[in-house]
Design an enzyme around this catalytic site. Structure first.
Site, PDB file in Angstrom:
ATOM      1  N   GLU A 293      -7.073   2.988  -8.601  1.00 19.38           N
ATOM      2  CA  GLU A 293      -5.677   3.356  -8.336  1.00 19.38           C
ATOM      3  C   GLU A 293      -4.997   4.002  -9.548  1.00 19.38           C
ATOM      4  O   GLU A 293      -3.795   3.813  -9.748  1.00 19.38           O
ATOM      5  CB  GLU A 293      -4.880   2.119  -7.908  1.00 19.38           C
ATOM      6  CG  GLU A 293      -5.344   1.516  -6.591  1.00 19.38           C
ATOM      7  CD  GLU A 293      -4.418   0.396  -6.153  1.00 19.38           C
ATOM      8  OE1 GLU A 293      -3.833   0.496  -5.066  1.00 19.38           O
ATOM      9  OE2 GLU A 293      -4.278  -0.580  -6.931  1.00 19.38           O
TER      10      GLU A 293
ATOM     11  N   HIS B  67       1.114  -4.915   0.113  1.00 17.92           N
ATOM     12  CA  HIS B  67       0.199  -4.630  -0.980  1.00 17.92           C
ATOM     13  C   HIS B  67       0.610  -5.333  -2.281  1.00 17.92           C
ATOM     14  O   HIS B  67      -0.067  -6.239  -2.714  1.00 17.92           O
ATOM     15  CB  HIS B  67       0.134  -3.096  -1.159  1.00 17.92           C
ATOM     16  CG  HIS B  67      -0.731  -2.635  -2.285  1.00 17.92           C
ATOM     17  ND1 HIS B  67      -0.969  -1.311  -2.538  1.00 17.92           N
ATOM     18  CD2 HIS B  67      -1.401  -3.317  -3.234  1.00 17.92           C
ATOM     19  CE1 HIS B  67      -1.767  -1.212  -3.597  1.00 17.92           C
ATOM     20  NE2 HIS B  67      -2.043  -2.407  -4.028  1.00 17.92           N
TER      21      HIS B  67
ATOM     22  N   HIS C 203       0.656  -2.860 -12.418  1.00 14.32           N
ATOM     23  CA  HIS C 203       0.563  -2.953 -10.962  1.00 14.32           C
ATOM     24  C   HIS C 203      -0.060  -4.297 -10.629  1.00 14.32           C
ATOM     25  O   HIS C 203      -1.099  -4.652 -11.186  1.00 14.32           O
ATOM     26  CB  HIS C 203      -0.290  -1.812 -10.410  1.00 14.32           C
ATOM     27  CG  HIS C 203      -0.658  -2.005  -8.980  1.00 14.32           C
ATOM     28  ND1 HIS C 203       0.290  -2.012  -7.981  1.00 14.32           N
ATOM     29  CD2 HIS C 203      -1.842  -2.253  -8.367  1.00 14.32           C
ATOM     30  CE1 HIS C 203      -0.314  -2.241  -6.815  1.00 14.32           C
ATOM     31  NE2 HIS C 203      -1.605  -2.395  -7.032  1.00 14.32           N
TER      32      HIS C 203
ATOM     33  N   HIS D  26      -0.339  -7.924  -7.625  1.00 11.67           N
ATOM     34  CA  HIS D  26      -0.171  -8.527  -6.290  1.00 11.67           C
ATOM     35  C   HIS D  26       0.275  -9.982  -6.441  1.00 11.67           C
ATOM     36  O   HIS D  26      -0.213 -10.872  -5.737  1.00 11.67           O
ATOM     37  CB  HIS D  26      -1.485  -8.496  -5.498  1.00 11.67           C
ATOM     38  CG  HIS D  26      -2.293  -7.248  -5.628  1.00 11.67           C
ATOM     39  ND1 HIS D  26      -3.663  -7.240  -5.773  1.00 11.67           N
ATOM     40  CD2 HIS D  26      -1.922  -5.942  -5.664  1.00 11.67           C
ATOM     41  CE1 HIS D  26      -4.093  -5.999  -5.870  1.00 11.67           C
ATOM     42  NE2 HIS D  26      -3.069  -5.190  -5.815  1.00 11.67           N
TER      43      HIS D  26
END
Lengths: 258, 258, 258, 258
Positions: D80, D169, D99, D101
């Site tokens: 990503e 996500h 980034h 989760h």
């Protein structure tokens, strides 16, 4: 010939530490066992947090919760000994007792909501979990169980069961032996966690049938699962550096030194 | 030539420990894999907690859950072997199975509320998570899956899926290999946690579309994310001092010693 | 002759670390005590996270929150000193103060929902927990208590109580000595956790009666439970490798070195 | 003369590990920073879990997310990367990106419920937290941000803000430097936890006013609190045995060895 009392002291220190390291007892609470040779006596640590108990901390009491011999200088016993003594008196088949304020029990202790067995391990709560409110008989107290009559009242509330909730205070758990006691203390706690998690969703819990509960209770108490769980908890104690040393187990009596 | 069976024993011990250290399996539960050379056999530890399993604890069973050779003296197998044997029989593409009572699954197991994939990692629960209630066919039991017919019933409930909830008991998870199994066990658990956290707010969860779920499932199972997660979990095991030693992996068979 | 100031610095470092390791204070928050010999002074660490505080970090301030002597080069004090100074001024019987943003308090701090004592240990919140909103007197601020008049306003809100909630910010806790302060900080936090757990079920909490709360407050503050809890927390600090060394306690003053 | 690139690699490894050890990133997720000397490049680990990143794992990419030099044999980059490249392109003042989760964000990511600043530290979420749904522009995908146009779409959704939720996500967080990024990642996460805890009670959260949020944002980003928090997290890394060694920081480039 093995020294059964030394082994009992070591086992009791281990049991104290397991229920602490597994997250149920904090600074307060206590765990006792009936004397392995004299059923009119019980063993329990001097007043200190269960996570810290050493075999040498273990003292011996009569069922009237009097020290079996004078306490060493500077040694104090727990305040709530009568919880243990009065239950041992009332229930000869009970040989181990834990008293705790584990967080997942407290919402039930505060409100009187009924604990129900929601999975097979939860069957260890027993057929029914009675609820004792010290206010009913004694009015305003500091909520601790300090007087013999308070201990007797709690023992009556426990009746033929294995776990009793104490309003705005905590819980008292019993077992036929120390392994069973630790097993019940831990899995009744997991069941309480599960009931909170389920009801927080607004979902209606679906308890075991009485038949399932009886069969699961029996199965859980067979030697294999009992031994397996005890090995697991002891290994975790060791890995956490929390396993008590046997030092002092033989000499007995709250770190008396000559 | 590498000893694939020794490697399998080591990998299986690692898998047992990962799912324990990551918080899903406690004293009870078990993890197996199909024999790497004989698809009519499977490997699983002797009866002990998964967090403690060593390569030397791994035993070999037929798909009827009979020991492939007599168990060493004093060694006991798990009680619920038929969960593993009957699923391996029914589903040739399944090569690894975990059975657990992870707390975040239990509210779903108790009530039958449906698990839904709520983020890309949650796609690992598969298209559908069937729900098996032992009462339907067997009435009151101790809730464990002990008889071959109970194992077969559970395998039928699993059907073509990869995860089955077992009412008032726990869950059984399957994978095409051990890495995939551990991955599914952990991320299906995180998805269950997420669904509880979302629904506890009274919020309506918004699942992946079937298209998203299929694409995310495929992506998660590619070699790079699988290897990345396996490296992560193994490193965490090592840092926790929980990585099993290879000792005994070659000799096999539950610590038999000559 | 013991150096009471050196002991105070060591005890204060211990108290800082206990409330951190027990999960209440993170990078921010602070713990102070009144100077053991000069009631017009107080001791508090230089600006650093409580979990990291060493005896040598402890500085001395007047009750106007001015450094009792010039700060060593490069040493900075906390921004919110006036919380401590103004409460010590207003309440001569208070000798220790903690300010924190513990997560379980924040839902109460955000909404103004009232904290109630729900078990005997929770009696440590005191008769009433006042709620202070900085907006009422000062309008939009960065929410920190930085100006003397803000500190005075907070001290007025605390009034004769022992714990005050600060809207959208955190809590300030007081004690007659450091042990009592740590005890109140930890058990008021557990009580907040319990209230959240209970109310998340939609259950109506049942608080202690005023009589029970008074009796439990008194009992908890007796020497035996206070000593028992302090031993427990200190032992846990040691096991976690977090116990501060006495090094620098005597020299005093934020790691000044000659 | 200090080697600023070696320092950057070390700092980036530290940042990766802090957000992991503090419980926000697990096996997946990634943290990058803009190249300290070439604003048209950014630094990010080869594909591995952030908790494991070493300085020698750090690779260099152009803003089109092409490797600045050929990757060493066997080294793979993250899938990503365009999240990072496209945001660095669009926002010259952003110099660090994470980034993740993290579980406490996911209920918001799943449902689109709005994050609000509920305490002074929560002001770090910024004025508004936009919500990006990959389905809107791209229909069914595996939910990862893999294509340049997906990265550009996410960067547009971020707009002038500092945190963007990604439906089903996770989240992407930005900072002007690495310390600010770690600070925002951690305290936006705590604020999400707080909002869940508050709303699970059925209580109406009371956010900061825009004026309070602006003042708290500014205050939190002053050098003193930034340095204090960084020292805290680094010390915790060290105590956990997780601090990366500087080895390989200078040589650069994913463990290439001659």
């Amino acid at each position: 010939m093995p020294d059964s009392l030394a082994q009992a002291r070591l086992d009791l220190a281990i049991a104290n530490r397991i229920v602490s390291v597994e997250g149920i007892i904090d600074a307060f609470g206590h765990v006792s066992m009936r004397h392995p040779k004299r059923p009119d006596r019980y063993l329990i640590s001097r007043s200190r947090s269960p996570e810290l108990v050493e075999p040498a901390d273990i003292l011996e009491y009569t069922l009237d919760s009097e020290p079996a011999r004078p306490l060493p200088k500077g040694v104090r016993g727990y305040g709530e000994l009568v919880i243990h003594g009065e239950i041992y008196k009332a229930r000869p088949e009970i040989n181990a007792i834990a008293h705790h304020h584990g967080m997942a029990f407290l919402p039930f202790c505060n409100t009187g909501e009924e604990l129900k067995p929601l999975y097979h391990m939860g069957a260890q709560i027993g057929e029914k979990v009675p609820f004792w409110d010290s206010r009913d008989e004694f009015g305003d107290t500091c909520l601790l169980v300090l007087k013999p009559e308070e201990g007797r009242s709690l023992a009556r509330a426990l009746g033929p069961h294995w776990l009793v909730l104490m309003r705005r205070h905590g819980a008292t758990v019993a077992g036929r032996n120390l392994t069973e006691l630790v097993f019940r203390t831990i899995y009744s706690y997991r069941n309480a966690e599960l009931q909170l998690m389920t009801m927080a969703q607004g979902w209606q819990p679906s308890p075991l049938t009485p038949g399932e509960a009886k069969l699961a209770w029996d199965r859980n108490l067979e030697p294999r699962p009992q031994a397996r769980a005890w090995e697991y908890w002891c290994t975790r104690l060791k890995k956490a550096g929390e396993y008590p040393s046997a030092r002092g187990a033989r000499g007995g009596g709250a770190r008396r030194r000559k």
